[in-house]
Design an enzyme around this catalytic site. Structure first.
Site, mmCIF file in Angstrom:
data_model
loop_
_atom_site.group_PDB
_atom_site.id
_atom_site.type_symbol
_atom_site.label_atom_id
_atom_site.label_comp_id
_atom_site.label_asym_id
_atom_site.label_seq_id
_atom_site.Cartn_x
_atom_site.Cartn_y
_atom_site.Cartn_z
ATOM 1 N N TRP A 162 0.859 -1.176 0.000
ATOM 2 C CA TRP A 162 0.000 0.000 0.000
ATOM 3 C C TRP A 162 0.898 1.229 0.000
ATOM 4 C CZ3 TRP A 162 -0.222 3.934 3.741
ATOM 5 C CH2 TRP A 162 -1.080 4.989 3.366
ATOM 6 N N GLU A 200 -3.045 -2.921 -2.567
ATOM 7 C CA GLU A 200 -4.205 -2.314 -1.887
ATOM 8 C C GLU A 200 -4.440 -0.885 -2.361
ATOM 9 O OE1 GLU A 200 -3.610 -2.027 2.333
ATOM 10 O OE2 GLU A 200 -5.663 -1.360 2.724
ATOM 11 N N LYS A 249 -7.053 2.685 -2.546
ATOM 12 C CA LYS A 249 -8.000 3.378 -1.681
ATOM 13 C C LYS A 249 -8.587 4.576 -2.400
ATOM 14 C CE LYS A 249 -6.391 5.492 2.117
ATOM 15 N NZ LYS A 249 -5.582 5.575 3.351
ATOM 16 N N ASP A 253 -9.927 -3.190 1.503
ATOM 17 C CA ASP A 253 -9.963 -2.724 2.889
ATOM 18 C C ASP A 253 -11.341 -2.102 3.118
ATOM 19 O OD1 ASP A 253 -9.787 -0.663 5.016
ATOM 20 O OD2 ASP A 253 -7.663 -1.160 5.101
ATOM 21 N N HIS A 278 -11.913 1.721 2.626
ATOM 22 C CA HIS A 278 -11.352 2.399 1.464
ATOM 23 C C HIS A 278 -12.330 2.700 0.335
ATOM 24 C CE1 HIS A 278 -6.875 1.411 2.430
ATOM 25 N NE2 HIS A 278 -7.518 2.005 3.417
ATOM 26 N N HIS A 321 -8.933 -6.612 4.375
ATOM 27 C CA HIS A 321 -8.542 -5.870 5.571
ATOM 28 C C HIS A 321 -9.814 -5.490 6.301
ATOM 29 C CE1 HIS A 321 -4.224 -4.213 4.672
ATOM 30 N NE2 HIS A 321 -4.254 -5.522 4.846
ATOM 31 N N ASP A 365 -12.094 7.203 6.218
ATOM 32 C CA ASP A 365 -11.206 6.068 6.488
ATOM 33 C C ASP A 365 -10.541 6.230 7.851
ATOM 34 O OD1 ASP A 365 -9.551 3.872 6.147
ATOM 35 O OD2 ASP A 365 -8.067 4.969 4.976
ATOM 36 N N ASP A 369 -10.254 4.149 10.446
ATOM 37 C CA ASP A 369 -9.570 2.996 11.044
ATOM 38 C C ASP A 369 -9.964 2.732 12.491
ATOM 39 O OD1 ASP A 369 -7.664 1.933 8.910
ATOM 40 O OD2 ASP A 369 -7.182 4.057 8.882
ATOM 41 N N ASP A 406 -6.998 -4.429 10.125
ATOM 42 C CA ASP A 406 -6.306 -3.168 9.860
ATOM 43 C C ASP A 406 -7.053 -2.010 10.513
ATOM 44 O OD1 ASP A 406 -4.662 -1.210 8.986
ATOM 45 O OD2 ASP A 406 -5.228 -1.317 6.878
HETATM 46 C C1 RNT Z 1 -3.831 2.481 4.618
HETATM 47 C C2 RNT Z 1 -3.975 1.025 4.357
HETATM 48 C C3 RNT Z 1 -2.846 0.178 4.863
HETATM 49 C C4 RNT Z 1 -2.332 0.607 6.213
HETATM 50 C C5 RNT Z 1 -1.258 -0.283 6.772
HETATM 51 C C6 RNT Z 1 -0.570 0.328 7.944
HETATM 52 O O1 RNT Z 1 -4.952 3.190 4.287
HETATM 53 O O2 RNT Z 1 -5.182 0.555 4.866
HETATM 54 O O3 RNT Z 1 -3.221 -1.151 4.842
HETATM 55 O O4 RNT Z 1 -3.356 0.728 7.148
HETATM 56 O O5 RNT Z 1 -0.391 -0.629 5.770
HETATM 57 ZN ZN ZN Z 2 -5.584 -1.595 4.811
#
Ligand code: RNT
Ligand code: ZN
Length: 422
Positions: A187, A229, A231, A262, A265, A289, A297, A299, A329
């Site tokens: 990523w 990955e 986003k 993810d 994303h 993820h 986003d 997290d 994640d």
């Molecule tokens: C970032 C991605 C990625 C990170 C990690 C730390 O938006 O989701 O996967 O969270 O690599």
């Molecule tokens: Zn991720």
């Protein structure tokens, strides 16, 4: 406690049986699916490098100031030991390259070697967990411009290409040493805050860079399983992300790589669950993820929400378990981090269990017979089925505390260990 759970489970088993669902088979399968724990919740995505550049250029951010963040590799591993004890089922550990332990020596990212992860590897061996890996294309002076593999400066691109190449060898080494493939996820933060005048150039360069990385045939792709990955946006890349979803979907397909989805994303109204049956018509495998975006986003720690449940319901309905890799994640620095792991990892495995417990055959039969009202009623009824009793039984069988009884272990560890960290 144990006998109470068994009685509740017995009832649940017969309730599910009436829907044609075998809870015994579901428990067994739910325990066997590996879930990869991201190491970066333990330290708020700071990494172990010296000197530190912080998250500059990262496009991601852990917010909050709860005490007890792990400050070095030993503290991370101690915390992860407790996490592993509190989780049912098969776990793996997902490392990022900036968790290298190089002692007093400064080793830049393009010079990383397996030896810099020797302590992680021996930990993984002794805990019998597999390792996954990620190049770290952020938190570095050569990422400060917001561009890495797609940077217009050839020397900067070269640096990140060499970083990725070094990481693929490390991932392969993990796989060889542990006897299990290592999922190696790329990523990058590349993108622009505001509308760029050239959207083509960076994407063309990104392809060139990745092609240079994957041209290294001394890495066996069965051991180092590369994933990419995309986003929608990040902090500082609100308008333009070079590695967009479409970019990576096409790139992964044309280069036979794993595509990573993810949960955080996408546009908030998009359903990642719905994407599974599209991508799996074309892609061989997906990396999932699990995360929780709140408005963006963000997290947040994964909970058993509809997005996560629906995702694994789709995997169950498509019987696609051997075509997905599951990884966590998220990073929340505002609550106890051990609890964050346990909540997020348990919610992910609960969603897996709920998918396996779904009376899909019955619901699909109603659909096939044109009885849409019956399909809808059954889907609603499914929410009330006693999956919690099956979950507690699953925990008991795997020797971990059911329900939220694990909280007292976290409290004890907080008193004795994490509250003493400054
Ligand atoms: C970032 C991605 C990625 C990170 C990690 C730390 O938006 O989701 O996967 O969270 O690599
Ligand atoms: Zn991720």
């Amino acid at each position: 406690m144990a006998s109470k759970i068994t009685a509740a489970y017995r009832l649940a088993r017969s309730t599910y049986a009436a829907y044609g669902v075998d809870t015994e088979a579901a428990i067994k399968q739910a325990l066997s699916i590996p879930v990869s724990l991201h190491c970066w919740q333990a330290d708020d995505v700071r990494g172990l490098e010296t000197p530190k550049d912080g998250l500059a250029g990262g496009g991601i951010m852990a917010t909050g100031g709860y005490p007890g963040r792990a400050r070095n590799g030993d503290e991370m591993r101690a915390d992860l030991d407790l996490v592993l004890q509190l989780l049912p089922g098969k776990s793996r550990l997902n490392l990022h390259a900036f968790y290298a332990e190089t002692g007093k020596k400064v080793v830049d990212r393009d010079e990383l070697e397996p030896e810099h992860f020797a302590r992680w590897l021996s930990w993984a061996k002794s805990r019998r967990v597999g390792l996954d890996f990620n190049p770290t294309y952020f938190a570095h002076e050569k990422a400060n411009s917001g561009y890495t593999l797609s940077h217009e400066d050839k020397a900067i691109r070269r640096f990140w290409i060499n970083h990725a190449k070094a990481c693929r060898h490390i991932a392969q080494h993990f796989a060889q040493e542990l006897g299990k493939p290592c999922v190696h996820n790329h990523w990058i933060p590349d993108g622009a805050k505001d509308a760029p005048a050239d959207r083509f150039g960076p994407r063309a360069r990104l392809i060139e860079s990745y092609d240079a990385i994957f041209a290294d045939k001394s890495v066996n792709r069965k051991l180092c399983v590369d994933a990419v990955e995309g986003k929608l946006f990040g902090l500082g890349s609100e308008e333009y992300v070079v590695g967009s979803q479409e970019f990576y979907s096409n790139y992964a397909l044309s280069r036979d790589l794993v595509l990573c989805l993810d949960l955080g994303h996408y546009h908030p109204t998009e359903s990642v669950a719905d994407k599974v049956s599209t991508h799996l018509q074309f892609h061989k495998k997906l990396l999932l993820h699990t995360s929780r975006p709140i408005r963006w986003d963000s997290d947040h720690v994964v909970i058993l929400d509809d997005a996560v449940r629906n995702l694994f319901l789709e995997i169950a309905r498509g019987d696609a378990w051997d075509r997905v890799f599951v990884a966590l994640d998220f990073f929340d620095a505002s609550i106890n981090r051990i609890a964050a792991y346990v909540i997020g990892a348990r919610a992910t495995r609960q969603a897996i269990l709920c998918g396996l417990l779904d009376p899909s055959a019955k619901i699909q039969a109603a659909e096939a017979a044109g009885r849409g009202h019956e399909r809808l009623a059954l889907m609603e009824q499914t929410r009330a089925l006693p999956w919690g009793a099956v979950w507690d039984e699953l925990c008991e069988r795997d020797g971990v505390a059911p329900a939220s009884l694990w909280l007292k272990d976290v409290a004890r560890y907080e008193r004795a260990v994490t509250s003493k960290r400054s």
